[in-house]
Design a protein around this motif. Sequence first.
Motif, short mmCIF file in Angstrom:
data_model
loop_
_atom_site.label_atom_id
_atom_site.label_comp_id
_atom_site.label_asym_id
_atom_site.label_seq_id
_atom_site.Cartn_x
_atom_site.Cartn_y
_atom_site.Cartn_z
N ILE A 80 0.85 -1.20 0.00
CA ILE A 80 0.00 0.00 0.00
C ILE A 80 0.88 1.24 0.00
O ILE A 80 2.07 1.17 0.31
CB ILE A 80 -0.95 0.01 1.23
N ARG A 81 0.26 2.37 -0.33
CA ARG A 81 0.99 3.63 -0.36
C ARG A 81 1.14 4.18 1.05
O ARG A 81 0.14 4.32 1.77
CB ARG A 81 0.21 4.64 -1.19
N THR A 82 2.35 4.49 1.44
CA THR A 82 2.57 5.17 2.73
C THR A 82 3.55 6.31 2.46
O THR A 82 3.92 6.55 1.31
CB THR A 82 3.17 4.21 3.77
N PHE A 83 4.02 6.96 3.51
CA PHE A 83 5.00 8.04 3.34
C PHE A 83 6.40 7.52 3.02
O PHE A 83 7.29 8.28 2.66
CB PHE A 83 5.05 8.93 4.60
N ARG A 112 8.83 0.76 -3.16
CA ARG A 112 7.80 1.21 -4.10
C ARG A 112 6.44 1.30 -3.40
O ARG A 112 5.64 2.19 -3.63
CB ARG A 112 7.75 0.21 -5.26
N ASN A 113 6.18 0.29 -2.57
CA ASN A 113 4.97 0.26 -1.74
C ASN A 113 5.38 -0.28 -0.37
O ASN A 113 6.48 -0.82 -0.22
CB ASN A 113 3.92 -0.70 -2.34
N THR A 114 4.52 -0.15 0.60
CA THR A 114 4.80 -0.75 1.91
C THR A 114 3.99 -2.03 1.98
O THR A 114 2.74 -2.01 1.96
CB THR A 114 4.38 0.22 3.04
N LEU A 115 4.70 -3.15 2.00
CA LEU A 115 3.99 -4.44 2.03
C LEU A 115 3.37 -4.62 3.41
O LEU A 115 4.08 -4.63 4.42
CB LEU A 115 4.98 -5.58 1.72
N ASP A 116 2.07 -4.71 3.45
CA ASP A 116 1.37 -4.77 4.73
C ASP A 116 1.22 -6.24 5.15
O ASP A 116 0.21 -6.88 4.89
CB ASP A 116 0.00 -4.10 4.59
N ILE A 117 2.26 -6.72 5.82
CA ILE A 117 2.26 -8.12 6.25
C ILE A 117 1.11 -8.39 7.24
O ILE A 117 0.54 -9.48 7.26
CB ILE A 117 3.63 -8.49 6.89
N SER A 148 -11.81 -13.41 7.06
CA SER A 148 -12.38 -14.06 5.87
C SER A 148 -11.88 -15.50 5.74
O SER A 148 -10.79 -15.83 6.20
CB SER A 148 -11.99 -13.26 4.62
N HIS A 149 -12.69 -16.31 5.08
CA HIS A 149 -12.30 -17.70 4.82
C HIS A 149 -11.54 -17.85 3.51
O HIS A 149 -11.12 -18.95 3.13
CB HIS A 149 -13.55 -18.59 4.81
N LEU A 150 -11.38 -16.74 2.77
CA LEU A 150 -10.74 -16.84 1.45
C LEU A 150 -9.22 -17.02 1.58
O LEU A 150 -8.61 -16.54 2.54
CB LEU A 150 -11.01 -15.56 0.65
N PRO A 151 -8.59 -17.71 0.62
CA PRO A 151 -7.13 -17.83 0.65
C PRO A 151 -6.48 -16.46 0.46
O PRO A 151 -7.03 -15.60 -0.24
CB PRO A 151 -6.82 -18.74 -0.55
N VAL A 152 -5.31 -16.30 1.07
CA VAL A 152 -4.60 -15.02 0.98
C VAL A 152 -3.19 -15.25 0.42
O VAL A 152 -2.42 -16.04 0.96
CB VAL A 152 -4.50 -14.35 2.37
N PHE A 153 -2.89 -14.57 -0.68
CA PHE A 153 -1.55 -14.62 -1.27
C PHE A 153 -0.85 -13.29 -0.99
O PHE A 153 -1.50 -12.30 -0.64
CB PHE A 153 -1.63 -14.80 -2.80
N VAL A 154 0.47 -13.31 -1.20
CA VAL A 154 1.24 -12.07 -1.07
C VAL A 154 2.13 -11.90 -2.30
O VAL A 154 2.71 -12.88 -2.80
CB VAL A 154 2.10 -12.08 0.22
N ASP A 155 2.20 -10.68 -2.79
CA ASP A 155 3.07 -10.33 -3.92
C ASP A 155 4.18 -9.42 -3.39
O ASP A 155 3.99 -8.21 -3.26
CB ASP A 155 2.22 -9.61 -4.99
#
Length: 337
Positions: free
Chosen positions: A239-242, A247-252, A262-269
């Motif tokens: 996501i965009r932060t200061f 390039r972005n702040t990966l929100d672990i 949520s019950h949905l699967p979660v991937f990370v890029d």
Amino acid sequence: MIVVLNPGVEEIEIKEVEDRLKRLGFGVHRSTGENRTILGALGAPKEDARDALQVMPCVEKVVIISQPFKLVSKEYRKERTEFEVGGTLIGGDRLVLVAGPCAVEGRDEFLEAAKLAKEAGAHFLRGGAYKPRTSPYSFQGLEEEGLKIMAEARDQTGLPIITEVLDQHSVEVVARYADIVQVGTRNMQNFRLLSELGQINRPVLLKRGMSATIEEWLMAAEYIVSGGNSRVILCERGIRTFETMTRNTLDISAVPIAKELSHLPVFVDPSHGTGDWRWVTPMSLAAVAAGADGLMVEMHPRPQEALSDGSQSLTPDKFLEMKTMVERVAQSIGRTL
Ligand code: PEP
Ligand code: MN
């Protein structure tokens, strides 16, 4: 609000409850499981409506869901969503690795990248045929030609393919070639596109909008699932932060939170999440430790020659190193690769 019906109810009884719900002013979403049917009542919950439904003989229970997202919420479905694509289970104990270049740059280039992804142990092949570029003067992708090349790469390697759909007009053509259709960060709140993706018979990988809250992300997933397509993968991509070092702040933290809600699967890029290949491996490890069900990583045979996102792409060798380390983290938390 959800209405859980007794096991083995007849179609005529289901219709009766659906009609009742509609008369009470709700939209209805039917979910047919192996031994029971659940109806999602879409609209503001009402206690009197709950009481009226509760007494119907075929109704087991009525649950009011407090979250604004309903069908994707844990309150609606406690078990994790798992589904198979091209022989690979998504959302199970085994981690899923997606690898490939940012864009399909040409036939020879992509077939080479696909072969390397296969050799490196990826389960899915990624690549963009329709590219959302900030500048109109940058490479925009090979469009349908790119999809055909991806299909050829799938035939050669056996790897199923993930590729992005940019707009409503190309849903049909992308869904015809892709095994999983990707919605990019810039389109996460393109509600018409999301609704259309609810109608297709292909799983959707939904990237988090770069300025979207987790709740907005889950609401976007709700558009797809409420449209009738329950096979959605959430993908955190930063996501965009200061901060300007990345390039972005990966929100672990989005990983355990999304999995809690949520019950949905979660991937990370971690590639778009950091914008620099040097941070891709450490953030992949962090993502897996945090509970990610899969990683989507940009990999290019020669990153310095890439037409887009070369600086965040791993070489096949670096990808292999990352995979070895990821495997150790996975094992330490009781998962496999
Ligand atoms: C991509 O995965 O190719 C892409 C454009 O990602 P994002 O939408 O996350 O920027
Ligand atoms: Mn990219």
